[in-house]
Design an enzyme around this catalytic site. Structure first.
Site, mmCIF file in Angstrom:
data_model
loop_
_atom_site.group_PDB
_atom_site.id
_atom_site.type_symbol
_atom_site.label_atom_id
_atom_site.label_comp_id
_atom_site.label_asym_id
_atom_site.label_seq_id
_atom_site.Cartn_x
_atom_site.Cartn_y
_atom_site.Cartn_z
ATOM 1 N N HIS A 389 0.823 -1.212 0.000
ATOM 2 C CA HIS A 389 0.000 0.000 0.000
ATOM 3 C C HIS A 389 0.858 1.264 0.000
ATOM 4 O O HIS A 389 0.347 2.367 -0.275
ATOM 5 C CB HIS A 389 -0.921 -0.011 1.223
ATOM 6 C CG HIS A 389 -2.238 0.659 0.977
ATOM 7 N ND1 HIS A 389 -2.424 1.602 -0.008
ATOM 8 C CD2 HIS A 389 -3.453 0.529 1.589
ATOM 9 C CE1 HIS A 389 -3.681 2.024 0.007
ATOM 10 N NE2 HIS A 389 -4.324 1.387 0.974
ATOM 11 N N ASP A 393 -2.250 2.233 -4.508
ATOM 12 C CA ASP A 393 -3.515 2.531 -3.849
ATOM 13 C C ASP A 393 -4.483 1.373 -4.058
ATOM 14 O O ASP A 393 -4.378 0.619 -5.025
ATOM 15 C CB ASP A 393 -4.128 3.819 -4.405
ATOM 16 C CG ASP A 393 -3.319 5.050 -4.008
ATOM 17 O OD1 ASP A 393 -2.674 5.001 -2.945
ATOM 18 O OD2 ASP A 393 -3.332 6.038 -4.761
#
Length: 418
Positions: A389, A393
């Site tokens: 992450h 995204d």
């Protein structure tokens, strides 16, 4: 003429290796270029071959010993035959030969390297002595098969296999005074050191979980279109290309197209920098007896289905035979892992650093699905994409997986780039 047997010169990224297997015993004849010993590093198994026709005169580094790049691990006598080297007494060292002569003549000044464990006990080779000490064994109770009544490493290993609870390993705590005979029968334990490759895998997997902000997103794909296409053309494909048409080539091609649309999924993290790769090198996880390895398909955008299948088959065979080179497993911008071949229905694959994403394939299983207002039984596969992450995204990861799903369910999209 005696020459030194040396460990191979390791690449810069490999600091040391471990002697995995001696394929030839001291005194055993071997031909030129015949495999004599395997050296295992944390990435690959390297082979050392005989420099000429002759025999192994002496083994300096036993199995399990750590060796440095180019270190001497044994001695080789060119031109000798197995019968010429009987005097080496299965280990080829002069000290061991002297020990045999001293024992036969009743001398008391035998070399300490092979002196009997007790006054009437057998003569132990260095490797056998170490195993006896590590496992707290009585050498007098072990059958010695070496020349002159020597107790060999193989004799101790055979004894341990017959009586797995007869001793304790050196790596086990020695705080208990319970004798080995008190261990209940039918509950044997075996302590085996972790291989260098397995230790490296463990380190990298833990590192990935500790350093990456790892998440996993899931979807499912209807495999019927690809299965129908494969059934229709598999015979013609194999006849023309000499290789079977599998599912992995479809997944690789679909993955390449999806990576082009979402370049962050094909990127990597280097310190505080995000590195975007303008090419797609796909690592394909392969399971072997030594552990999981990930050979890399280079420039997959330029490969056809047949090229992909041939390369994967070649990698699989070489991985099982321990023939993969370090270059074969270096690099890679994305990884595909297929747990479905072992029956896994769903999993959360772990990242392969410094890559930022990995695709997990799973078992194809028929399930009732609602299609156009009707329930149909379809061959479905769960897909999982684990991603970092910090780099990717959630929106990009989900869209990447949806694009992959659409291309697999409609293979024409791959050709049409839609």
């Amino acid at each position: 003429m005696t020459t030194e047997i040396k460990a191979p010169v390791f690449p810069e990224s490999v600091a040391e290796g471990t002697v995995a297997t001696w394929h030839k015993k001291p005194g055993e004849a071997c031909a030129r270029d015949e495999l004599i010993v395997d050296i295992e590093t944390d990435k690959v198994v390297l082979e050392v071959v005989a420099p000429d026709d002759g025999v192994i005169e002496e083994i300096i580094k036993d199995e399990g010993d750590v060796v440095a790049s180019g270190e001497v691990i044994g001695k080789f006598k060119a031109g000798a035959t197995g019968s010429d080297s009987d005097a080496t007494a299965n280990d080829g060292s002069k000290d061991q030969k002297q020990a045999s002569e001293a024992r036969d003549s009743g001398k008391q000044d035998e070399p300490a390297q092979e002196e009997p464990e007790s006054g009437e006990g057998p003569i132990l080779t260095p490797a056998a002595r170490r195993l006896v000490q590590e496992n707290d064994l009585n050498p007098n109770r072990i059958e010695a098969t070496g020349k002159g009544g020597r107790l060999l490493k193989e004799d101790v290993l055979a004894h341990l296999e017959k009586s797995p609870a007869s001793g304790t390993q050196s790596s086990a705590p020695s705080t208990s005074a319970m004798p080995a005979t008190d261990i209940p029968e039918g509950r044997p334990e075996k302590r085996v050191p972790m291989t260098r490759l397995r230790a490296s895998i463990a380190k990298r997997l833990v590192e990935a979980q500790q350093t990456a902000a790892m998440l996993t997103t899931f979807n499912e794909v209807n495999m019927k279109p690809i299965m129908d296409l494969r059934a229709q053309y598999k015979d013609a494909f194999e006849k023309k290309h000499g290789v079977k048409l599998g599912f992995m080539s479809f997944f690789v091609k679909a993955t390449v197209e999806a990576l082009k649309r979402f370049p962050a999924v094909n990127a990597s993290i280097d310190g505080n920098d995000m590195v975007y790769h303008g090419y797609q090198d796909i690592g394909v996880a392969v399971s072997t007896d030594r552990g999981l390895v990930v050979p890399v398909l280079r420039d997959t955008d330029s490969l056809g289905l047949a090229d992909i299948e041939k390369t994967i088959n070649d990698y699989g065979k070489r991985a099982r035979d321990g023939k993969l080179s370090i270059d074969d497993m270096t690099g890679g911008t994305f990884t595909i892992s297929n747990g479905g071949i072992f029956g896994s229905l769903l999993s959360t694959p772990i990242l392969n650093p410094p890559q930022t994403a990995i695709l997990g394939m799973h078992k194809i299983q028929e399930r009732p699905m609602a299609m156009n207002g009707q329930v149909q039984i379809l061959p479905m596969m769960y897909l999982a994409v684990s991603y970092d992450h910090r780099m990717i995204d959630g929106k990009e990861a989900v869209q990447f997986l949806v694009a992959l799903k659409e291309m697999l369910e409609e293979p024409a999209r791959i050709l049409l780039d839609v």
